[in-house]
Motif scaffolding. Structure first.
Motif, mmCIF file in Angstrom:
data_model
loop_
_atom_site.group_PDB
_atom_site.id
_atom_site.type_symbol
_atom_site.label_atom_id
_atom_site.label_comp_id
_atom_site.label_asym_id
_atom_site.label_seq_id
_atom_site.Cartn_x
_atom_site.Cartn_y
_atom_site.Cartn_z
ATOM 1 N N ASN A 119 8.608 12.116 2.625
ATOM 2 C CA ASN A 119 8.381 12.252 3.988
ATOM 3 C C ASN A 119 7.562 13.197 4.821
ATOM 4 O O ASN A 119 6.926 12.971 5.662
ATOM 5 C CB ASN A 119 9.653 12.087 4.833
ATOM 6 N N ALA A 120 7.589 14.383 3.941
ATOM 7 C CA ALA A 120 6.971 15.591 4.563
ATOM 8 C C ALA A 120 5.266 15.027 4.754
ATOM 9 O O ALA A 120 4.692 15.648 5.522
ATOM 10 C CB ALA A 120 6.894 16.844 3.553
ATOM 11 N N LYS A 121 4.781 14.257 4.074
ATOM 12 C CA LYS A 121 3.331 13.718 4.045
ATOM 13 C C LYS A 121 3.013 13.202 5.387
ATOM 14 O O LYS A 121 1.944 13.357 5.980
ATOM 15 C CB LYS A 121 2.880 12.923 3.001
ATOM 16 N N ARG A 122 4.082 12.784 5.936
ATOM 17 C CA ARG A 122 3.914 11.765 7.238
ATOM 18 C C ARG A 122 3.732 12.859 8.381
ATOM 19 O O ARG A 122 3.060 12.431 9.385
ATOM 20 C CB ARG A 122 4.916 10.869 7.405
ATOM 21 N N TYR A 123 4.267 14.038 8.296
ATOM 22 C CA TYR A 123 4.480 14.673 9.364
ATOM 23 C C TYR A 123 3.808 16.118 9.452
ATOM 24 O O TYR A 123 3.481 16.904 10.159
ATOM 25 C CB TYR A 123 5.977 15.337 9.640
ATOM 26 N N ASN B 211 -2.022 17.405 1.960
ATOM 27 C CA ASN B 211 -2.491 17.561 0.567
ATOM 28 C C ASN B 211 -2.280 18.947 -0.143
ATOM 29 O O ASN B 211 -2.508 19.146 -1.217
ATOM 30 C CB ASN B 211 -3.944 17.311 0.363
ATOM 31 N N THR B 212 -1.673 19.879 0.767
ATOM 32 C CA THR B 212 -1.445 21.124 0.286
ATOM 33 C C THR B 212 -0.009 21.448 0.079
ATOM 34 O O THR B 212 0.454 22.529 -0.301
ATOM 35 C CB THR B 212 -1.655 22.212 1.280
ATOM 36 N N ILE B 213 0.748 20.519 0.434
ATOM 37 C CA ILE B 213 2.274 20.752 0.328
ATOM 38 C C ILE B 213 2.713 20.630 -1.311
ATOM 39 O O ILE B 213 2.143 19.883 -1.943
ATOM 40 C CB ILE B 213 3.041 19.507 0.838
ATOM 41 N N SER B 214 3.386 21.525 -1.763
ATOM 42 C CA SER B 214 4.010 21.625 -3.320
ATOM 43 C C SER B 214 5.506 21.365 -2.736
ATOM 44 O O SER B 214 6.333 21.600 -2.144
ATOM 45 C CB SER B 214 3.984 23.197 -3.505
ATOM 46 N N TYR B 215 5.727 20.240 -3.896
ATOM 47 C CA TYR B 215 7.049 19.575 -3.836
ATOM 48 C C TYR B 215 7.871 20.093 -5.066
ATOM 49 O O TYR B 215 7.457 19.939 -6.200
ATOM 50 C CB TYR B 215 7.091 18.111 -3.906
ATOM 51 N N PHE B 216 9.015 20.685 -4.864
ATOM 52 C CA PHE B 216 9.867 20.952 -6.028
ATOM 53 C C PHE B 216 11.098 20.268 -5.816
ATOM 54 O O PHE B 216 11.741 20.194 -4.751
ATOM 55 C CB PHE B 216 10.340 22.503 -5.710
ATOM 56 N N ASN C 134 7.195 7.740 -8.307
ATOM 57 C CA ASN C 134 6.722 7.793 -6.635
ATOM 58 C C ASN C 134 5.762 8.922 -6.239
ATOM 59 O O ASN C 134 4.809 8.558 -5.440
ATOM 60 C CB ASN C 134 8.143 7.843 -6.167
ATOM 61 N N MET C 135 5.844 9.903 -6.911
ATOM 62 C CA MET C 135 5.024 11.076 -6.699
ATOM 63 C C MET C 135 3.463 10.608 -6.974
ATOM 64 O O MET C 135 2.512 10.805 -5.973
ATOM 65 C CB MET C 135 5.213 12.337 -7.104
ATOM 66 N N ILE C 136 3.304 10.043 -7.928
ATOM 67 C CA ILE C 136 2.035 9.659 -8.261
ATOM 68 C C ILE C 136 1.563 8.531 -7.675
ATOM 69 O O ILE C 136 0.140 8.372 -7.182
ATOM 70 C CB ILE C 136 1.958 9.246 -9.986
ATOM 71 N N LEU C 137 2.288 7.604 -7.093
ATOM 72 C CA LEU C 137 1.971 6.498 -6.179
ATOM 73 C C LEU C 137 1.429 6.910 -4.857
ATOM 74 O O LEU C 137 0.716 6.335 -4.337
ATOM 75 C CB LEU C 137 3.152 5.425 -6.196
ATOM 76 N N HIS C 138 2.062 8.069 -4.635
ATOM 77 C CA HIS C 138 1.943 8.642 -3.253
ATOM 78 C C HIS C 138 0.523 9.419 -3.226
ATOM 79 O O HIS C 138 0.339 10.400 -2.142
ATOM 80 C CB HIS C 138 3.062 9.289 -2.537
ATOM 81 N N GLY C 139 0.108 9.545 -4.269
ATOM 82 C CA GLY C 139 -1.402 10.171 -4.605
ATOM 83 C C GLY C 139 -0.814 11.916 -4.552
ATOM 84 O O GLY C 139 -2.048 12.812 -4.038
ATOM 85 N N VAL C 140 0.233 12.267 -4.803
ATOM 86 C CA VAL C 140 0.596 13.628 -4.905
ATOM 87 C C VAL C 140 -0.082 14.482 -6.032
ATOM 88 O O VAL C 140 -0.006 14.041 -7.047
ATOM 89 C CB VAL C 140 1.910 14.198 -4.843
ATOM 90 N N PRO C 141 -1.355 15.464 -5.663
ATOM 91 C CA PRO C 141 -1.864 15.937 -6.896
ATOM 92 C C PRO C 141 -0.940 16.685 -8.022
ATOM 93 O O PRO C 141 0.076 17.067 -7.714
ATOM 94 C CB PRO C 141 -2.324 17.126 -6.312
ATOM 95 N N ILE C 142 -1.183 16.312 -9.371
ATOM 96 C CA ILE C 142 -0.365 16.907 -10.353
ATOM 97 C C ILE C 142 0.084 18.167 -10.132
ATOM 98 O O ILE C 142 1.118 18.714 -10.547
ATOM 99 C CB ILE C 142 -1.275 16.756 -11.739
ATOM 100 N N GLU C 143 -0.907 19.311 -9.678
ATOM 101 C CA GLU C 143 -0.518 20.566 -9.493
ATOM 102 C C GLU C 143 0.317 20.751 -8.287
ATOM 103 O O GLU C 143 0.798 22.121 -8.320
ATOM 104 C CB GLU C 143 -2.155 21.295 -9.383
ATOM 105 N N ASN C 144 0.675 19.934 -7.597
ATOM 106 C CA ASN C 144 1.719 20.097 -6.437
ATOM 107 C C ASN C 144 2.933 19.545 -6.833
ATOM 108 O O ASN C 144 3.837 19.672 -5.763
ATOM 109 C CB ASN C 144 1.155 19.545 -5.316
#
Length: 533
Positions: free
Chosen positions: A237-241, A246-251, A266-276
């Motif tokens: 949800n953080a991508k929305r706000y 594209n700079t958010i890192s998800y743990f 879900n991460m891949i489908l949302h286009g989250v870069p692998i390094e994040n």
């Protein structure tokens, strides 16, 4: 409007494909098949369109893209260079005959074999660490799909034909990722209690995420942590706000392996870069994670399993996550163990944590009371928000969002009673944007609002023995309007008149009764003589 219609048609097509499996197994089983195949189609289609663009022959026709790919793939001169480019960009490459498009062609001409799809899954899993064991929940040879190999083949073929119409890679932005979440939400509704373990309803996720990001929407490199991430929807949800999504890192950490795989997809489908992406499959409470930098985060969001059992061994009193509080959450209720774990991983400077838990954590005593008092004395608890009942998939009980911070200079607590902020739905209560906005406006203001919000001083909390039960601080009692005495008398007279009329009608009907024997008539006469209406 056009995008909304496209989304609706996408959702409908995805849902139709579930119909084939719905009669054969429950939602908790068929979600793995359907979501896994959607994901495989996404990878396949995305690769085919990428090849067409790379070879400077862009197209939105999958069959045309497959034809181009096959030509370059089978050409000795271009084969190895093309594969190197694809793998460099995508970390995987699917051979032409195993692309989703080619497999569906064989479904249509009756030559498809299940082993081909199974091989496609294996190839993806072996292509890169990112995809390792990603399809392990999908047993293409399960008896649930059909008693014979032929029946199993027919079932999977039917699902693939339904999915073939989806333009999963051609849509702009996050449409597929959002559709994916829509489906997860549908599965959550369908499979009841189990589903709540992997999905946080969107309204609650929206509220918690906006609280965590408030005032930091422009921050680059925001770090977000969810120690019970389920399908990852709360993190995503953080991508929305964020204005720097594209700079958010998800743990994230998740105990259930199939749900952990769902979050990876879900991460891949949302286009989250692998390094994040920093995702982990393990028991959050048994062993701390992450233990290597970074270990503290800008935001912590959690929707843990409510009142779960945990080890609570005395050795945990030496664990830095819990040692400062002098008590452990009871074995039968791990709620405070999850809360303290998340709080431990919150940044000292400006970190914001939001966790959703059952109301019991606000007032239960013994060890939980001791932990709660310590947190309040430390000034850790910033806000307590009471949510409506029946808004979660796995429980009808009312829940509370607790907001915690580490750098507060005051020890007051802001209470918001949002238990009435919902619209009644068919099976569940729904929190709409207007309800979330009202809560957020109050949260930002920290002002007293009649029957809705109150800022309690530390002295108030002390007077209440550190009990945080919301009704102690927010009085929502509504006095009933008392009618004038003349109206009350008129109503009584009217009621008495109606009773008299009905009694007379009943007496008349009873006197029309006749006994079928002399004995019965005598008994009836005696009854009517003694009857007073």
């Amino acid at each position: 409007m056009e995008q909304l219609q496209t989304s609706q048609s996408l959702y409908q097509a995805l849902w139709n494909s579930a119909d084939i499996l719905r009669s054969k197994m429950d939602a908790n089983d068929y979600k793995s098949y359907l979501l896994g195949m959607v994901f495989y189609k996404y990878l396949s289609d995305k690769m085919l369109f990428y090849v067409a663009e790379t070879m400077e022959e862009p197209t939105d026709d999958l069959h045309k893209a497959l034809g181009l790919y096959r030509g370059y793939y089978e050409d000795e001169e271009t084969h190895s260079d093309l594969l190197a480019v694809i793998k460099g960009e995508m970390s995987y490459a699917i051979e032409p005959d195993l692309t989703f498009t080619a497999l569906v062609d064989r479904v249509n001409d009756g030559t498809f074999q299940l082993e081909e799809l199974a091989q496609g899954f294996r190839n993806i899993e072996q292509a890169d660490e990112l995809f390792e064991n990603l399809f392990e929940d999908i047993d293409l040879y399960s008896k649930k799909l059909g008693a014979t190999p032929q029946k199993q083949n027919q079932t999977i073929s039917g699902v693939m034909k339904e999915l073939a119409v989806l333009d999963v890679a051609g849509h702009a932005g996050d449409m597929l990722g959002d559709a994916y979440e829509y489906l997860i939400g549908q599965f959550a509704t369908d499979s009841g209690k189990k589903a709540g373990e992997f999905y946080t309803p969107q309204p609650v996720a929206k509220l918690m995420t906006q609280i965590a990001l408030l005032g930091r929407e422009d921050k680059k490199g925001f770090t977000l942590y969810d120690a019970t991430m389920g399908s990852g929807s709360l993190l995503l949800n953080a991508k929305r706000y964020s204005h720097e999504p594209n700079t958010i890192s998800y743990f994230g950490q998740e105990l259930n392996t199939s749900t952990y795989n769902l979050a990876r997809m879900n991460m891949i489908l949302h286009g989250v870069p692998i390094e994040n992406q920093y995702l982990h499959n393990a028991d959050t409470l048994d062993e701390d994670w992450p233990t290597q930098e970074p270990t503290n985060f800008d935001g912590v969001l959690m929707n843990p399993p409510y009142s779960a059992k945990w080890a609570a061994d005395s050795g945990f009193l030496q664990d830095p996550r819990f040692s400062a509080f002098g008590a452990l959450a009871p074995k039968s209720k791990a709620d405070f163990a999850f809360l303290l774990h998340g709080y431990y991983h919150l940044k000292q400077d400006g970190g914001v944590m939001a966790i959703v838990l059952p109301h019991g954590v606000l007032f239960r005593g013994n060890a939980e009371g001791k932990i709660r008092q310590h947190l309040l004395e430390e000034g850790a608890i910033d806000t307590v928000i009471g949510l409506p009942a029946n808004i979660f998939f796995n429980t009808s009980i009312p829940t509370t969002v607790i907001v915690l911070k580490k750098d507060r200079t005051t020890r007051d607590v802001y209470f918001i009673d949002a238990s009435k902020e919902f619209t009644k739905g068919k099976n569940q209560n729904l929190m709409e944007d207007k309800h979330i906005e009202k809560i957020l406006e109050a949260y930002k203001s920290r002002e007293d609002m009649d029957k809705f919000a109150h800022l309690a001083s530390f002295e108030e909390l002390q007077e209440n023995d550190f009990n945080l039960n919301i009704p102690r601080y927010v009085d929502t009692f509504e006095e009933e309007e008392v009618a004038p005495l003349t109206d009350i008398v008129a109503n009584i007279n009217k009621t008495n008149q109606e009773i008299a009329t009905k009694s007379a009608q009943l007496t008349d009907l009873l006197h029309q009764l006749k006994g079928t024997t002399p004995e019965a008539q005598a008994e009836l006469d005696a009854f009517l003589k003694d009857l007073t209406l």
